[in-house]
Design an enzyme around this catalytic site. Structure first.
Site, PDB file in Angstrom:
ATOM      1  N   HIS A  39       1.882   2.131  -3.439  1.00 50.60           N
ATOM      2  CA  HIS A  39       0.887   2.922  -4.164  1.00 50.60           C
ATOM      3  C   HIS A  39       1.037   4.403  -3.840  1.00 50.60           C
ATOM      4  CE1 HIS A  39      -1.453  -0.026  -6.280  1.00 50.60           C
ATOM      5  NE2 HIS A  39      -1.777  -0.702  -5.196  1.00 50.60           N
ATOM      6  N   GLU A  73      -1.098  -2.745  -9.877  1.00 56.04           N
ATOM      7  CA  GLU A  73      -0.954  -3.739  -8.818  1.00 56.04           C
ATOM      8  C   GLU A  73       0.369  -4.487  -8.946  1.00 56.04           C
ATOM      9  OE1 GLU A  73      -2.882  -4.083  -6.116  1.00 56.04           O
ATOM     10  OE2 GLU A  73      -3.840  -2.294  -6.938  1.00 56.04           O
ATOM     11  N   GLU A  84       0.830  -1.213   0.000  1.00 60.98           N
ATOM     12  CA  GLU A  84       0.000   0.000   0.000  1.00 60.98           C
ATOM     13  C   GLU A  84       0.862   1.260   0.000  1.00 60.98           C
ATOM     14  OE1 GLU A  84      -3.011  -0.198  -0.688  1.00 60.98           O
ATOM     15  OE2 GLU A  84      -3.145  -2.362  -0.447  1.00 60.98           O
TER      16      GLU A  84
END
Length: 313
Positions: A139, A206, A136
């Site tokens: 990202h 992803e 995460e």
């Protein structure tokens, strides 16, 4: 630069779908209104990306003083991983859902937030949780979070506009009611087009976040193990009611929260989990084969490729 250009083009396409849906519902006037709304939504999403999504999932702040050791360790590890990634510590949230999952949001690294469900903290061990949160934070580092949140906002608005068109019927090219056919076109084609653009934005990111997350944590096997567990649990039929109510946000999660479906196909919001795991295990194999050296005299053996970021950075 190429990724940023691709993102801009995809967001422009999604905005165009929204405007086209507005035309189908209300003719030229509807198109103008939809354009103004799309511009407003992009602006509002830019400044309030984190608040929008966190409120949808009723996320609550988590900190390092929480009496629950799982939450306390989670907050500590996020701060440590952010430091390793060269990022400002993001705000940390917990979502009261049994389905194991997590996402990141925010308009930039300085205004980022990460959220994990209670189910994820309960099911995974600490090493696996670190792997997920490193993903995460990747990202955040890659500035995916703004794009993903704005995409969710506009895609959700297209679906809402299509539903509106079912009740009032579509409009033809002269602005006249188009009857049932127009309503069907609005209800089916507009959300489908928006979903395809949304999926195109999500899937490649992803893989990149997996790669970068492995570099941040230095442990690709932990993320691979976590993905296997989360995917298997999701396939067991444990759903997230908030995600079901807001399906346009599905691409933000590390695993599809709607049904745990994965597959590298036209209609998947995420790459197939087995493909992601295979790539991560390949990274671990590369690290094992890399020559070692001593780092900073502390007796720690690290790959020679990059002692600071790891062999995948």
């Amino acid at each position: 630069m190429r990724n940023h250009l691709r993102t801009f083009m995809l967001l422009a396409a999604l905005t165009a779908v929204f405007v086209a849906a507005g035309y189908m519902v209300g003719g030229p006037t509807g198109m103008l209104i939809a354009f103004v709304l799309a511009a407003a939504m992009n602006l509002v999403s830019y400044w309030n990306a984190d608040k929008i999504v966190l409120s949808m999932y009723r996320a609550q702040p988590a900190d390092e003083n929480d009496p629950d050791p799982l939450i306390r360790n989670y907050a500590v590890d996020v701060r440590e991983l952010a430091t390793r990634a060269g990022l400002p510590p993001p705000r940390v949230f917990i979502i009261d859902q049994d389905q194991p999952n997590a996402f990141a949001t925010g308009r930039d690294p300085a205004h980022a937030a990460v959220a994990a469900t209670r189910g994820l903290l309960a099911m995974l061990d600490r090493r696996e949780i670190r792997g997920v949160m490193a993903h995460e934070l990747a990202h955040v580092k890659n500035r995916d979070t703004l794009t993903m949140t704005v995409t969710a906002t506009i895609a959700g608005a297209v679906s809402a506009l299509a539903n509106f068109g079912v009740f009032f019927g579509g409009r033809d090219e002269n602005g006249r009611p188009a009857g049932m056919l127009g309503a069907i076109l609005v209800a089916v084609l507009a959300p489908l087009a928006a979903a395809l653009v949304q999926m195109a934005i999500s899937r490649g990111r992803e893989y990149e976040a997996d790669r970068e997350g492995a570099a941040i944590s230095g442990d690709p096997q932990a993320l691979a193990s976590a993905l296997r567990k989360i995917d298997a649990y999701a396939r067991g039929g444990v759903y997230n009611p908030d995600a079901e109510a807001h399906p346009a946000t599905a691409h933000m999660f590390i695993i599809n929260p709607l049904a745990g479906k994965g597959g590298d196909n036209l209609f998947s919001t995420h790459p197939a989990t087995e493909n992601r795991v295979e790539a991560l295990l390949g990274m671990a194999g590369e690290a094992a084969r890399a020559p070692l050296r001593r780092s900073r005299g502390d007796g720690t053996a690290v790959p020679v490729t990059d002692a600071r970021r790891g062999p995948w950075g």
